[in-house]
Design a protein around this motif. Structure first.
Motif, PDB file in Angstrom:
ATOM      1  N   PHE A  40     -40.418  -6.739  31.838  1.00  0.00           N
ATOM      2  CA  PHE A  40     -39.884  -8.007  31.354  1.00  0.00           C
ATOM      3  C   PHE A  40     -38.594  -8.331  32.119  1.00  0.00           C
ATOM      4  O   PHE A  40     -37.793  -7.436  32.413  1.00  0.00           O
ATOM      5  N   GLY A  41     -38.404  -9.606  32.423  1.00  0.00           N
ATOM      6  CA  GLY A  41     -37.189 -10.012  33.107  1.00  0.00           C
ATOM      7  C   GLY A  41     -37.191  -9.594  34.554  1.00  0.00           C
ATOM      8  O   GLY A  41     -38.242  -9.506  35.204  1.00  0.00           O
ATOM      9  N   TYR A  42     -36.004  -9.286  35.052  1.00  0.00           N
ATOM     10  CA  TYR A  42     -35.834  -9.046  36.480  1.00  0.00           C
ATOM     11  C   TYR A  42     -35.269  -7.663  36.782  1.00  0.00           C
ATOM     12  O   TYR A  42     -34.338  -7.189  36.123  1.00  0.00           O
ATOM     13  N   ALA A  43     -35.831  -7.046  37.812  1.00  0.00           N
ATOM     14  CA  ALA A  43     -35.210  -5.859  38.392  1.00  0.00           C
ATOM     15  C   ALA A  43     -34.017  -6.272  39.248  1.00  0.00           C
ATOM     16  O   ALA A  43     -33.045  -5.530  39.374  1.00  0.00           O
ATOM     17  N   ASP A  44     -34.103  -7.441  39.839  1.00  0.00           N
ATOM     18  CA  ASP A  44     -33.003  -8.022  40.622  1.00  0.00           C
ATOM     19  C   ASP A  44     -33.039  -9.525  40.365  1.00  0.00           C
ATOM     20  O   ASP A  44     -33.899 -10.239  40.888  1.00  0.00           O
ATOM     21  N   GLU A  45     -32.123  -9.999  39.537  1.00  0.00           N
ATOM     22  CA  GLU A  45     -32.147 -11.402  39.145  1.00  0.00           C
ATOM     23  C   GLU A  45     -31.882 -12.326  40.321  1.00  0.00           C
ATOM     24  O   GLU A  45     -32.554 -13.358  40.474  1.00  0.00           O
ATOM     25  N   ALA A  46     -30.906 -11.967  41.161  1.00  0.00           N
ATOM     26  CA  ALA A  46     -30.542 -12.845  42.278  1.00  0.00           C
ATOM     27  C   ALA A  46     -31.698 -13.029  43.248  1.00  0.00           C
ATOM     28  O   ALA A  46     -31.934 -14.130  43.763  1.00  0.00           O
ATOM     29  N   ALA A  47     -32.434 -11.949  43.502  1.00  0.00           N
ATOM     30  CA  ALA A  47     -33.557 -12.014  44.436  1.00  0.00           C
ATOM     31  C   ALA A  47     -34.874 -12.379  43.737  1.00  0.00           C
ATOM     32  O   ALA A  47     -35.913 -12.455  44.394  1.00  0.00           O
ATOM     33  N   SER A  56     -28.452 -10.411  26.422  1.00  0.00           N
ATOM     34  CA  SER A  56     -28.220 -10.602  27.858  1.00  0.00           C
ATOM     35  C   SER A  56     -28.716  -9.425  28.686  1.00  0.00           C
ATOM     36  O   SER A  56     -28.039  -8.953  29.607  1.00  0.00           O
ATOM     37  N   VAL A  57     -29.899  -8.920  28.339  1.00  0.00           N
ATOM     38  CA  VAL A  57     -30.523  -7.837  29.100  1.00  0.00           C
ATOM     39  C   VAL A  57     -31.383  -8.452  30.195  1.00  0.00           C
ATOM     40  O   VAL A  57     -32.240  -9.286  29.929  1.00  0.00           O
ATOM     41  N   LYS A  58     -31.155  -8.021  31.420  1.00  0.00           N
ATOM     42  CA  LYS A  58     -31.829  -8.654  32.563  1.00  0.00           C
ATOM     43  C   LYS A  58     -33.236  -8.129  32.798  1.00  0.00           C
ATOM     44  O   LYS A  58     -34.143  -8.884  33.131  1.00  0.00           O
ATOM     45  N   GLY A  59     -33.420  -6.830  32.671  1.00  0.00           N
ATOM     46  CA  GLY A  59     -34.730  -6.263  32.977  1.00  0.00           C
ATOM     47  C   GLY A  59     -35.051  -5.065  32.106  1.00  0.00           C
ATOM     48  O   GLY A  59     -34.159  -4.267  31.782  1.00  0.00           O
ATOM     49  N   LEU A  60     -36.326  -4.943  31.723  1.00  0.00           N
ATOM     50  CA  LEU A  60     -36.759  -3.838  30.865  1.00  0.00           C
ATOM     51  C   LEU A  60     -38.230  -3.557  31.132  1.00  0.00           C
ATOM     52  O   LEU A  60     -39.019  -4.481  31.345  1.00  0.00           O
ATOM     53  N   SER A  61     -38.582  -2.276  31.104  1.00  0.00           N
ATOM     54  CA  SER A  61     -39.980  -1.861  31.244  1.00  0.00           C
ATOM     55  C   SER A  61     -40.321  -0.911  30.104  1.00  0.00           C
ATOM     56  O   SER A  61     -39.475  -0.129  29.655  1.00  0.00           O
ATOM     57  N   ILE A  62     -41.577  -0.973  29.657  1.00  0.00           N
ATOM     58  CA  ILE A  62     -42.003  -0.156  28.526  1.00  0.00           C
ATOM     59  C   ILE A  62     -43.422   0.344  28.778  1.00  0.00           C
ATOM     60  O   ILE A  62     -44.229  -0.343  29.413  1.00  0.00           O
ATOM     61  N   ALA A  63     -43.710   1.551  28.296  1.00  0.00           N
ATOM     62  CA  ALA A  63     -45.064   2.110  28.336  1.00  0.00           C
ATOM     63  C   ALA A  63     -45.326   2.801  27.008  1.00  0.00           C
ATOM     64  O   ALA A  63     -44.479   3.560  26.515  1.00  0.00           O
ATOM     65  N   VAL A  64     -46.497   2.530  26.414  1.00  0.00           N
ATOM     66  CA  VAL A  64     -46.926   3.173  25.173  1.00  0.00           C
ATOM     67  C   VAL A  64     -48.133   4.044  25.489  1.00  0.00           C
ATOM     68  O   VAL A  64     -49.079   3.596  26.145  1.00  0.00           O
ATOM     69  N   VAL A  65     -48.090   5.280  25.008  1.00  0.00           N
ATOM     70  CA  VAL A  65     -49.090   6.285  25.362  1.00  0.00           C
ATOM     71  C   VAL A  65     -49.829   6.743  24.111  1.00  0.00           C
ATOM     72  O   VAL A  65     -49.213   7.026  23.076  1.00  0.00           O
ATOM     73  N   ASP A  66     -51.149   6.827  24.227  1.00  0.00           N
ATOM     74  CA  ASP A  66     -51.999   7.427  23.203  1.00  0.00           C
ATOM     75  C   ASP A  66     -52.725   8.590  23.871  1.00  0.00           C
ATOM     76  O   ASP A  66     -53.682   8.399  24.621  1.00  0.00           O
ATOM     77  N   GLY A  67     -52.242   9.806  23.622  1.00  0.00           N
ATOM     78  CA  GLY A  67     -52.849  10.986  24.232  1.00  0.00           C
ATOM     79  C   GLY A  67     -52.749  10.941  25.736  1.00  0.00           C
ATOM     80  O   GLY A  67     -51.671  10.990  26.318  1.00  0.00           O
TER      81      GLY A  67
END
Length: 581
Positions: free
Chosen positions: A67-74, A47-58
């Protein structure tokens, strides 16, 4: 962790800082197609509403996505530019600014912090202790208590300048440089040191000294108006949850995006990119107190955790998790391969898989970069119970200070050894030589799929006995609390106490002293600050050290804090408690 180096390293983008062998973008196609499926599955399960990810190479962000929502209602989607709270990842960033000040000659890692924060004082029941230093603070070996709960979360918290003098009412939890004890108090002291040295507010010092030079313009230790426009809603249990302001800014107040954390990672992977001193960075990724018996093998650098998580080929990663009610975060780097990952989420439940996701992402990045998959490892055989004499098993029975010092117990039930932890019973399968396997799936939420093999080992260090839980990213010692005669002065204080101090977020409402099988205990009533949510009681073993002071028993985080008789009532963690008549 804010310094006054204003040069925005152009070398940050140059090929000379990139690893010699840089894979083509297509090499990461498998990660970009497979990880989103895993992430969406975990978000749905938890039940996780929002997630962001960044993968770095050098110096390249090879993949970033929301993924999902920063604000689900809006219906506002989460993206790489969504602003979250990063929690205790703030400590890593704060530490990097301290290293800038060291390079500038404005402080030394082994300075007495009182030389820079003369307003700091604290009670100390330990004899002949060394002064507290920045090195001790950043590696969590300062001996300072974990938290001062009163006022920690508030809509308008006190400043560091006002808070640090109040520590005069607190007490050291252990002698400095003797054991790892995670401390938010210590990092607040470090932040005040930065303020005194630079003559400016902590958040401003961080902005000018580190964040802006690294190009982290969407990051701040205070929620600015521009950031507020992209700030995610927080969620708990699938519902919006309050996220009060944190008093202890240097410990967990960073607001940022994964895009900005990728810039921070790239700087670390580029030996500081001209902003963080390379020598200081090497210090940060070194464990200055490695090998202390009471650390049970845990390795802690300056800000960074250095043990507990490894890639599929056994390489250790430097990492740190973060919680800022209810936000979750995770940061990890593998410096030799020049790989890193940043994860930010808006839901408390993301803690269940954030570390696993980070390791999985780095494993896939390692395969893309090196062309080599994880070596085959045969599945370990299920351990079998050892034939341990009943009298030996009975010797493990007793009261224990478990997670954060909360009271637990071990007892013999027929021929079986059992443990009571929080709200459940866990069977302990004896393996021999003081080792036990906990027979309880997802043991009280500690088992992550990144480190699933949990086991207990009975250890005796400096006359102190403990069942140490291994297999978690950090060893967790559960100290056995021996029975002692409770002084008459404490017996006279048994009963309930309350406080009318206001509080937001996690705060205390009352404390009750009682005897449990001859052991002095303190049951603390805790409010989560969530409207309509019931209060909870956490029970701790209390060990009297004098007629007026008792400490929460145990080793590690949350232990060693003092309950003191004062003014006809009790004092604990910033609260004055009065008897309930």
């Amino acid at each position: 962790m804010r310094t006054v180096i204003l040069a925005l390293a152009v070398v940050f983008l140059t090929a000379s800082l990139c690893p010699a062998a840089t894979p083509s973008p297509d090499a990461y196609s498998a990660m970009k197609t497979q990880l989103p499926t895993y992430i969406r599955k975990e978000m749905s399960l938890n039940s996780v509403k929002g997630l962001s990810i960044a993968v770095v190479d050098g110096q390249r962000v090879v993949w970033s996505q929301g993924f999902g929502y920063a604000d689900e209602a809006a219906k506002v989607p989460a993206g790489p530019d969504t602003v979250y709270r990063a929690g205790s990842i703030s400590k890593v960033v704060t530490s990097m600014h301290v290293l800038q000040l060291v390079q500038a000659g404005r402080l030394g890692l082994d300075d007495d912090v009182r030389a820079h924060v003369p307003e700091f004082s604290i009670r100390n029941r330990f004899a002949d202790t060394p002064p507290i230093t920045p090195r001790m603070i950043m590696s969590h070996h300062s001996g300072l208590p974990t938290d001062v709960v009163a006022g920690m979360w508030a809509e308008h918290p006190m400043t560091l300048a006002a808070y640090i003098p109040t520590l005069a009412r607190e007490s050291m939890a252990s002698p400095p440089a003797t054991e790892w004890r995670y401390s938010n108090v210590a990092f607040s002291l470090l932040g005040r040191m930065i303020e005194n040295i630079e003559g400016r507010d902590f958040a401003e010092a961080m902005r000018l000294g580190l964040l802006e030079p690294l190009g982290m313009r969407d990051s701040s230790y205070v929620l600015t108006a521009p950031l507020a426009r992209r700030f995610s809603t927080g969620y708990r249990g699938g519902k919006p949850a309050p996220s009060p302001t944190l008093r202890d800014q240097p410990t967990g107040s960073l607001y940022c995006t994964v895009e900005d954390l990728s810039r921070f990672i790239s700087a670390v992977l580029a030996d500081g990119a001209g902003v963080i001193p390379p020598d200081g960075l090497r210090e940060a990724l070194h464990a200055p107190f490695e090998g202390l018996p009471l650390d049970f093998g845990h390795r802690q650098g300056l800000g960074w955790m250095l043990s507990g998580l490894t890639l599929a080929d056994g390489r250790p990663v430097a990492w740190h998790g973060g919680t800022a009610i209810p936000f979750q975060a995770f940061l990890a780097v593998e410096p030799d391969l020049k790989l890193g990952v940043a994860i930010l989420a808006n839901s408390e439940e993301a803690s269940r898989f954030a570390s696993t996701l980070a390791v999985k992402a780095l494993d896939m990045a390692m395969e893309a970069k090196t062309g080599q998959g994880a070596p085959f490892k045969p599945r370990p055989k299920a351990p079998k119970a050892a034939d341990v004499p009943r009298e030996e098993l009975a010797g493990y029975a007793g009261n224990y200070a478990t997670l954060a010092g909360q009271l637990g117990s071990v007892w013999l039930d027929g021929g079986d050894l059992k443990m009571w932890l929080w709200d459940r019973t866990v069977d302990l399968l004896p393996l021999g030589n003081g080792k036990f396997l906990p027979r309880q799936e997802a043991l009280f939420g500690l088992a992550t799929r990144a480190m699933p093999e949990l086991s207990f080992e009975y250890r005796t260090v400096d006359g102190r006995e403990a069942l140490v839980l291994f297999g978690h990213p950090m060893p967790l010692p559960f100290e056995k609390i021996p029975h002692r005669t409770v002084p008459e002065a404490w017996l006279r204080r048994l009963g309930a106490y309350s406080t009318d101090a206001p509080g937001e977020g996690i705060c205390y409402k009352g404390i009750e002293l009682a005897l449990k099988d001859g052991l002095l205990t303190a049951a603390i009533t805790v409010s989560t600050g969530v409207e309509g949510a019931p209060t909870a009681k956490a029970v701790f073993p209390l060990v009297p050290v004098s007629d007026d002071e008792a400490v929460i028993g145990g080793m590690g985080t949350g232990t060693g804090a003092v309950v003191r008789a004062e003014g006809g009532g009790l004092y604990h963690s910033g609260y004055d408690f009065r008897p309930v008549r």
